[in-house]
Motif scaffolding. Structure first.
Motif, mmCIF file in Angstrom:
data_model
loop_
_atom_site.group_PDB
_atom_site.id
_atom_site.type_symbol
_atom_site.label_atom_id
_atom_site.label_comp_id
_atom_site.label_asym_id
_atom_site.label_seq_id
_atom_site.Cartn_x
_atom_site.Cartn_y
_atom_site.Cartn_z
ATOM 1 N N GLU A 160 -1.610 20.526 60.186
ATOM 2 C CA GLU A 160 -0.396 19.989 59.561
ATOM 3 C C GLU A 160 -0.724 19.115 58.347
ATOM 4 O O GLU A 160 -0.303 17.950 58.283
ATOM 5 C CB GLU A 160 0.438 19.217 60.578
ATOM 6 N N PRO A 161 -1.441 19.640 57.357
ATOM 7 C CA PRO A 161 -1.939 18.788 56.270
ATOM 8 C C PRO A 161 -0.872 18.283 55.312
ATOM 9 O O PRO A 161 -1.134 17.340 54.562
ATOM 10 C CB PRO A 161 -2.918 19.723 55.530
ATOM 11 N N LEU A 162 0.331 18.882 55.332
ATOM 12 C CA LEU A 162 1.339 18.498 54.342
ATOM 13 C C LEU A 162 2.481 17.674 54.929
ATOM 14 O O LEU A 162 3.397 17.292 54.205
ATOM 15 C CB LEU A 162 1.921 19.764 53.679
ATOM 16 N N SER A 163 2.434 17.385 56.218
ATOM 17 C CA SER A 163 3.591 16.768 56.867
ATOM 18 C C SER A 163 3.854 15.336 56.412
ATOM 19 O O SER A 163 4.963 14.831 56.578
ATOM 20 C CB SER A 163 3.432 16.811 58.388
ATOM 21 N N ASN A 164 2.848 14.658 55.839
ATOM 22 C CA ASN A 164 3.054 13.279 55.371
ATOM 23 C C ASN A 164 3.501 13.196 53.917
ATOM 24 O O ASN A 164 3.682 12.098 53.388
ATOM 25 C CB ASN A 164 1.755 12.467 55.530
ATOM 26 N N LEU A 165 3.670 14.345 53.260
ATOM 27 C CA LEU A 165 4.028 14.350 51.841
ATOM 28 C C LEU A 165 5.532 14.517 51.669
ATOM 29 O O LEU A 165 6.224 15.045 52.542
ATOM 30 C CB LEU A 165 3.303 15.494 51.124
ATOM 31 N N ASP A 166 6.047 14.072 50.507
ATOM 32 C CA ASP A 166 7.472 14.274 50.242
ATOM 33 C C ASP A 166 7.739 15.741 49.935
ATOM 34 O O ASP A 166 6.813 16.537 49.702
ATOM 35 C CB ASP A 166 7.960 13.371 49.106
ATOM 36 N N ALA A 167 9.029 16.124 49.913
ATOM 37 C CA ALA A 167 9.402 17.541 49.837
ATOM 38 C C ALA A 167 8.855 18.225 48.585
ATOM 39 O O ALA A 167 8.314 19.334 48.654
ATOM 40 C CB ALA A 167 10.927 17.673 49.891
ATOM 41 N N LYS A 168 8.968 17.570 47.435
ATOM 42 C CA LYS A 168 8.513 18.179 46.185
ATOM 43 C C LYS A 168 7.001 18.380 46.202
ATOM 44 O O LYS A 168 6.490 19.429 45.788
ATOM 45 C CB LYS A 168 8.913 17.304 45.000
ATOM 46 N N LEU A 169 6.278 17.387 46.705
ATOM 47 C CA LEU A 169 4.820 17.469 46.741
ATOM 48 C C LEU A 169 4.348 18.505 47.765
ATOM 49 O O LEU A 169 3.329 19.167 47.562
ATOM 50 C CB LEU A 169 4.223 16.097 47.063
ATOM 51 N N ARG A 170 5.112 18.669 48.851
ATOM 52 C CA ARG A 170 4.757 19.700 49.836
ATOM 53 C C ARG A 170 4.778 21.081 49.209
ATOM 54 O O ARG A 170 3.894 21.897 49.444
ATOM 55 C CB ARG A 170 5.731 19.673 51.032
ATOM 56 N N VAL A 171 5.806 21.344 48.383
ATOM 57 C CA VAL A 171 5.906 22.639 47.708
ATOM 58 C C VAL A 171 4.712 22.838 46.775
ATOM 59 O O VAL A 171 4.091 23.906 46.739
ATOM 60 C CB VAL A 171 7.228 22.749 46.929
ATOM 61 N N GLN A 172 4.361 21.784 46.025
ATOM 62 C CA GLN A 172 3.236 21.860 45.089
ATOM 63 C C GLN A 172 1.923 22.106 45.835
ATOM 64 O O GLN A 172 1.111 22.953 45.441
ATOM 65 C CB GLN A 172 3.143 20.576 44.274
ATOM 66 N N MET A 173 1.717 21.369 46.935
ATOM 67 C CA MET A 173 0.460 21.498 47.670
ATOM 68 C C MET A 173 0.364 22.831 48.412
ATOM 69 O O MET A 173 -0.727 23.366 48.606
ATOM 70 C CB MET A 173 0.298 20.335 48.657
ATOM 71 N N ARG A 174 1.513 23.391 48.812
ATOM 72 C CA ARG A 174 1.514 24.735 49.386
ATOM 73 C C ARG A 174 0.906 25.726 48.404
ATOM 74 O O ARG A 174 0.066 26.552 48.758
ATOM 75 C CB ARG A 174 2.954 25.170 49.687
ATOM 76 N N THR A 175 1.344 25.617 47.158
ATOM 77 C CA THR A 175 0.819 26.498 46.112
ATOM 78 C C THR A 175 -0.665 26.273 45.919
ATOM 79 O O THR A 175 -1.443 27.224 45.750
ATOM 80 C CB THR A 175 1.567 26.254 44.787
ATOM 81 N N ILE A 177 -2.875 25.188 48.113
ATOM 82 C CA ILE A 177 -3.634 25.723 49.248
ATOM 83 C C ILE A 177 -3.736 27.244 49.150
ATOM 84 O O ILE A 177 -4.792 27.826 49.400
ATOM 85 C CB ILE A 177 -2.999 25.285 50.578
ATOM 86 N N LYS A 178 -2.643 27.897 48.744
ATOM 87 C CA LYS A 178 -2.675 29.353 48.600
ATOM 88 C C LYS A 178 -3.642 29.755 47.485
ATOM 89 O O LYS A 178 -4.406 30.708 47.618
ATOM 90 C CB LYS A 178 -1.266 29.882 48.315
ATOM 91 N N LYS A 179 -3.603 29.003 46.382
ATOM 92 C CA LYS A 179 -4.505 29.285 45.262
ATOM 93 C C LYS A 179 -5.958 29.072 45.683
ATOM 94 O O LYS A 179 -6.855 29.851 45.325
ATOM 95 C CB LYS A 179 -4.151 28.364 44.085
ATOM 96 N N LEU A 180 -6.195 28.017 46.476
ATOM 97 C CA LEU A 180 -7.552 27.734 46.954
ATOM 98 C C LEU A 180 -8.075 28.899 47.796
ATOM 99 O O LEU A 180 -9.231 29.307 47.651
ATOM 100 C CB LEU A 180 -7.554 26.441 47.776
ATOM 101 N N HIS A 181 -7.218 29.449 48.656
ATOM 102 C CA HIS A 181 -7.664 30.562 49.502
ATOM 103 C C HIS A 181 -7.957 31.809 48.665
ATOM 104 O O HIS A 181 -8.839 32.599 49.012
ATOM 105 C CB HIS A 181 -6.620 30.881 50.565
ATOM 106 N N GLN A 182 -7.224 31.990 47.567
ATOM 107 C CA GLN A 182 -7.510 33.115 46.685
ATOM 108 C C GLN A 182 -8.866 32.954 46.000
ATOM 109 O O GLN A 182 -9.585 33.933 45.792
ATOM 110 C CB GLN A 182 -6.401 33.250 45.642
#
Length: 365
Positions: A160-175, A177-182
């Motif tokens: 649950e690495p993004l649960s402490n972040l605000d909504a806007k930052l969660r969306v940014q960090m999702r991207t 993490i996906k980019k990191l996996h690529q």
């Protein structure tokens, strides 16, 4: 890089409480798998057993072809990113990222190379001299991710690495993490309670409930072909609507709702649903398949008049809440459609996307 195999794994606590009830799961090399479910479903416990932070009651966990049940966490060649970042406050970003490598006696040049590469990848190279207290939540999460990346482990574990972040930052960090996996396609197991995170990040989603796996599949597979009522209701936002119904033959196979409304079952589904004629079932229909009536000419679309209770303008769409024989229902309509509480709104129900659920088993038929 490695496969992860979970075989008949059980986690029981005192008092015969089973948090995980004999689950099986195969995660292939390079795959990004997300464990999702409500609080208490066993997803974090499963992740911690893979990491070696929880003892397994029964079953086996394999990483890279080896059974790791009795292998200490430090020797499993995994890297874990925690919900609370777990950074050392007295160390700089560089030292936080390099700490694990220093413990393993890596040469200084190799440590610097790995940290610089990870910092560049995560766009935190300008933060390497700062302490964690001088960083934002998103920057701290990047540092925690960088600390995992420099290890070059067989498996990444995210709790649950993004649960402490605000909504806007969660969306940014999702991207991010996906980019990191690529960029670094390491086998990844990611735990979240947020089904939007699961859908957007995963190659495959594992839906857990009460310590068991309800369904495993690609995000679109779970969305369009849920196996159980739980999966149907958990995946998708707003959630799927569930309406008590009965399958009847009334000049053709139809579903009849509790308020007497009858809707024809599309021809392509008649053979599938025919055996349930006369049975009480549950109709599942997503809000996006209950919309304004411009699609009413499409085959399989039925019209329902809804008395509007609450209207929620969302910008790109409007959510309309109403009731069918006392059951709350949510519909998605075009934001340009004008309606308000108490008004009668004709809705087009796309029965081509209906789901029929057997009440006795909660299975989608």
């Amino acid at each position: 890089m490695a496969n992860v195999s979970i075989r008949k794994v059980v986690k029981a606590y005192e008092g015969d409480v089973q948090a995980v009830k004999g689950i099986d799961l195969e995660i292939i090399d390079h795959e990004f798998v997300v464990l999702v479910g409500p609080s208490g479903c066993g997803k974090s416990t499963t992740l911690r057993m893979i990491a070696g932070l929880e003892e397994i009651t029964a079953g086996e966990i394999w990483i890279g072809g080896d059974v790791v049940n009795d292998v200490p966490p430090r020797d499993r060649d995994i890297a874990m990113v925690f919900q609370n970042y777990a950074l050392y406050p007295h160390m700089s970003v560089f030292d936080n990222m390099a700490f694990g490598l220093k413990l393993r006696k890596f040469p200084k040049e190799e440590i610097k190379r790995r940290v610089d590469e990870a910092a560049t990848m995560l766009d935190i190279q300008m933060l390497l001299d700062r302490k964690p207290k001088a960083l934002s939540g998103g920057q701290r999460q990047r540092v925690a991710m960088g600390r995992a990346v420099v290890r070059n482990p067989k498996v990444f574990l995210f709790d649950e690495p993004l649960s402490n972040l605000d909504a806007k930052l969660r969306v940014q960090m999702r991207t991010e993490i996906k980019k990191l996996h690529q960029l670094v396609p390491t086998t990844t197991v990611y735990v979240t309670h947020d089904q939007i995170e699961a859908m957007t990040l995963a190659d495959r989603v594992v839906v857990m409930n009460h310590g068991v796996i309800e369904q495993v599949g690609a995000p679109q597979e779970l969305y369009h072909h849920p196996a159980t009522r739980f999966v149907a209701g958990f995946i998708g936002s707003p959630a799927m609507n569930f309406l008590p119904c009965q399958v009847i033959d009334d000049g053709g196979l139809k579903v009849q709702l509790a308020d007497g409304t009858k809707m024809a079952i599309p021809a392509a589904r008649v053979d599938r649903y025919g055996p349930y004629k006369g049975k009480k079932m549950t109709l599942g229909i997503r809000p996006e398949h209950m919309t304004e009536t411009h699609d009413s000419e499409k085959p399989g679309v039925q019209i329902m008049n809804a008395k509007v209770d609450v209207v929620e303008p969302m910008g790109m769409e409007t959510l309309v809440h109403h009731f069918v024989d006392g059951v709350a229902v949510c519909s998605r309509i075009d934001p340009n459609v004008q309606t308000g509480p108490g008004e009668i709104l004709p809705l087009a129900i796309d029965m081509n996307n209906m789901h029929l659920i057997e009440d006795a088993t909660n299975r989608v038929v």
